[in-house]
Design a protein around this motif. Sequence first.
Motif, PDB file in Angstrom:
ATOM      1  N   TYR A  77       0.816  -1.217   0.000  1.00 58.46           N
ATOM      2  CA  TYR A  77       0.000   0.000   0.000  1.00 58.46           C
ATOM      3  C   TYR A  77       0.851   1.269   0.000  1.00 58.46           C
ATOM      4  N   ASP A  78       0.352   2.272  -0.705  1.00 60.12           N
ATOM      5  CA  ASP A  78       0.969   3.595  -0.745  1.00 60.12           C
ATOM      6  C   ASP A  78      -0.029   4.583  -0.138  1.00 60.12           C
ATOM      7  N   LEU A  79       0.185   4.948   1.122  1.00 53.20           N
ATOM      8  CA  LEU A  79      -0.741   5.829   1.832  1.00 53.20           C
ATOM      9  C   LEU A  79      -0.597   7.257   1.302  1.00 53.20           C
ATOM     10  N   LYS A  80      -1.654   7.763   0.665  1.00 53.32           N
ATOM     11  CA  LYS A  80      -1.623   9.092   0.068  1.00 53.32           C
ATOM     12  C   LYS A  80      -1.974  10.193   1.068  1.00 53.32           C
ATOM     13  N   GLY A  81      -2.853   9.885   1.994  1.00 54.54           N
ATOM     14  CA  GLY A  81      -3.251  10.914   2.942  1.00 54.54           C
ATOM     15  C   GLY A  81      -4.355  10.437   3.857  1.00 54.54           C
ATOM     16  N   ILE A  82      -4.746  11.325   4.760  1.00 51.47           N
ATOM     17  CA  ILE A  82      -5.759  10.991   5.765  1.00 51.47           C
ATOM     18  C   ILE A  82      -6.802  12.101   5.818  1.00 51.47           C
ATOM     19  N   PHE A  83      -8.066  11.691   5.829  1.00 46.52           N
ATOM     20  CA  PHE A  83      -9.180  12.618   5.974  1.00 46.52           C
ATOM     21  C   PHE A  83      -9.567  12.751   7.450  1.00 46.52           C
ATOM     22  N   ILE A  84      -9.899  13.966   7.858  1.00 43.34           N
ATOM     23  CA  ILE A  84     -10.356  14.242   9.215  1.00 43.34           C
ATOM     24  C   ILE A  84     -11.841  14.577   9.128  1.00 43.34           C
ATOM     25  N   LEU A  85     -12.680  13.782   9.786  1.00 38.71           N
ATOM     26  CA  LEU A  85     -14.130  13.925   9.659  1.00 38.71           C
ATOM     27  C   LEU A  85     -14.779  14.638  10.841  1.00 38.71           C
ATOM     28  N   ASP A  86     -14.004  14.967  11.850  1.00 38.87           N
ATOM     29  CA  ASP A  86     -14.552  15.563  13.071  1.00 38.87           C
ATOM     30  C   ASP A  86     -13.706  16.767  13.451  1.00 38.87           C
ATOM     31  N   LYS A  98       2.349  17.268  11.124  1.00 37.83           N
ATOM     32  CA  LYS A  98       3.711  17.707  11.423  1.00 37.83           C
ATOM     33  C   LYS A  98       4.653  16.515  11.570  1.00 37.83           C
ATOM     34  N   ALA A  99       4.133  15.426  12.129  1.00 35.49           N
ATOM     35  CA  ALA A  99       4.975  14.242  12.347  1.00 35.49           C
ATOM     36  C   ALA A  99       5.216  13.455  11.066  1.00 35.49           C
ATOM     37  N   PHE A 100       4.267  13.552  10.112  1.00 32.94           N
ATOM     38  CA  PHE A 100       4.382  12.790   8.858  1.00 32.94           C
ATOM     39  C   PHE A 100       4.212  13.744   7.674  1.00 32.94           C
ATOM     40  N   PRO A 101       5.203  14.570   7.394  1.00 37.56           N
ATOM     41  CA  PRO A 101       5.080  15.589   6.332  1.00 37.56           C
ATOM     42  C   PRO A 101       4.996  15.013   4.931  1.00 37.56           C
ATOM     43  N   GLU A 102       5.271  13.719   4.762  1.00 35.28           N
ATOM     44  CA  GLU A 102       5.251  13.123   3.425  1.00 35.28           C
ATOM     45  C   GLU A 102       3.841  12.834   2.924  1.00 35.28           C
ATOM     46  N   ILE A 103       2.854  12.809   3.834  1.00 31.67           N
ATOM     47  CA  ILE A 103       1.482  12.515   3.413  1.00 31.67           C
ATOM     48  C   ILE A 103       0.582  13.723   3.662  1.00 31.67           C
ATOM     49  N   ARG A 104      -0.591  13.706   3.021  1.00 32.17           N
ATOM     50  CA  ARG A 104      -1.503  14.835   3.078  1.00 32.17           C
ATOM     51  C   ARG A 104      -2.633  14.582   4.084  1.00 32.17           C
ATOM     52  N   ARG A 112     -13.433  26.529  10.250  1.00 31.08           N
ATOM     53  CA  ARG A 112     -12.767  26.925  11.484  1.00 31.08           C
ATOM     54  C   ARG A 112     -12.078  28.279  11.316  1.00 31.08           C
ATOM     55  N   ASP A 113     -11.762  28.903  12.461  1.00 34.21           N
ATOM     56  CA  ASP A 113     -11.102  30.204  12.422  1.00 34.21           C
ATOM     57  C   ASP A 113      -9.595  30.099  12.575  1.00 34.21           C
ATOM     58  N   ASP A 114      -9.058  28.873  12.594  1.00 34.97           N
ATOM     59  CA  ASP A 114      -7.614  28.704  12.778  1.00 34.97           C
ATOM     60  C   ASP A 114      -6.954  27.992  11.595  1.00 34.97           C
ATOM     61  N   PHE A 115      -7.558  28.084  10.417  1.00 37.68           N
ATOM     62  CA  PHE A 115      -6.959  27.459   9.236  1.00 37.68           C
ATOM     63  C   PHE A 115      -5.602  28.080   8.884  1.00 37.68           C
ATOM     64  N   HIS A 116      -5.361  29.305   9.332  1.00 35.79           N
ATOM     65  CA  HIS A 116      -4.092  29.958   9.009  1.00 35.79           C
ATOM     66  C   HIS A 116      -2.907  29.247   9.658  1.00 35.79           C
ATOM     67  N   ASN A 117      -3.180  28.354  10.620  1.00 35.07           N
ATOM     68  CA  ASN A 117      -2.104  27.624  11.296  1.00 35.07           C
ATOM     69  C   ASN A 117      -1.828  26.260  10.664  1.00 35.07           C
ATOM     70  N   MET A 118      -2.416  26.005   9.495  1.00 34.20           N
ATOM     71  CA  MET A 118      -2.238  24.699   8.853  1.00 34.20           C
ATOM     72  C   MET A 118      -0.775  24.444   8.497  1.00 34.20           C
ATOM     73  N   PRO A 119      -0.281  23.222   8.710  1.00 35.91           N
ATOM     74  CA  PRO A 119       1.033  22.850   8.175  1.00 35.91           C
ATOM     75  C   PRO A 119       0.989  22.817   6.650  1.00 35.91           C
ATOM     76  N   GLU A 120       2.149  22.721   6.032  1.00 35.74           N
ATOM     77  CA  GLU A 120       2.247  22.767   4.571  1.00 35.74           C
ATOM     78  C   GLU A 120       1.589  21.576   3.880  1.00 35.74           C
ATOM     79  N   ASN A 121       1.382  20.491   4.604  1.00 34.61           N
ATOM     80  CA  ASN A 121       0.793  19.293   3.993  1.00 34.61           C
ATOM     81  C   ASN A 121      -0.663  19.090   4.413  1.00 34.61           C
ATOM     82  N   MET A 122      -1.357  20.197   4.689  1.00 35.30           N
ATOM     83  CA  MET A 122      -2.735  20.094   5.159  1.00 35.30           C
ATOM     84  C   MET A 122      -3.652  20.973   4.301  1.00 35.30           C
TER      85      MET A 122
END
Length: 294
Positions: A77-86, A98-104, A112-122
């Motif tokens: 398997y090649d894990l492309k990314g993870i969806f957050i549903l909550d 932040k811990a796994f910058p290779e995936i999205r 939300r009002d804090d999207f400006h704090n997203m890491p580069e892979n989010m």
Amino acid sequence: KGTYVAVGPRVQKRPVCGMLGHVDPINYSIQTFLYAKLMESSIRQNVPTLTFPYLSGEEGLGIPGEMIRNCYKSREYDLKGIFILDTDHYLYGVELAKAFPEIRFFLLSYERDDFHNMPENMAAVITDNYSGSYRLAERVAERYHPKTMTYILSPLKEHDITYQERERGFLTLAKDRGIKVTPSVIVPRSSYLPDQIDFAYEAFRKFLKTRKTDFVFSANDQFAIGAKKAIDELGLGDKIKVVGNGGLNPPKEWLAATAISQYAEICETGLQEMLNPEFKMPNVLKIQQKTRRE
């Protein structure tokens, strides 16, 4: 003499995605709805989606972190990314990103009002709550010409501004058209849908004892049901119309109008962009609601 080993074609890893969250139709209806739509998108695009269970209070990165590391080791398997549903899992998702910058990592639906704090892979794919509410109020104003309007909503969890953006769209239209707006009706917060109906009923019945209005705009469809119950009990059904928002359930026939969030499109778009190497991150995509009238 000797032993010869045939070298076959290299096995190509199969792309997969993960889904952080849980399925609880009673207390978490939106997450369950997103889960179902995401699974449908996964089948259409032939990309299996795995559930990454997360238990609040886990130390470190917990089970999802362990599952991600196992996917790294997998030859299949090649894990492309993870969806957050909550939205409750968003900050935990930030730590995973932040811990796994290779995936999205993609948050679905919640604004939300804090999207400006997203890491580069989010990224996030969400409902355009402001414009949807504005267009809904605009259509009501054009058709019914209300003199007074009221908004009913509840506080949400920290950083979740979904209802506030819907209220902002409503208030902006009212100001643009010179329509009188009463103070908003505030309903106690609950994730349990029957409670939302009961709390809205009680709050709006109390409101109607001292104030008058022509139209009630609801932050979600449960509040609309509760407000309608109070209106009918007081014999005001022919004087006050009700407007819903969200579309988790089929629109009630008595709704003057409603804005329906496109959860299937949110999931489809999220999966497409997660697999699209050209998609720029971090990013926030907003999906338009569809408006339904009588």
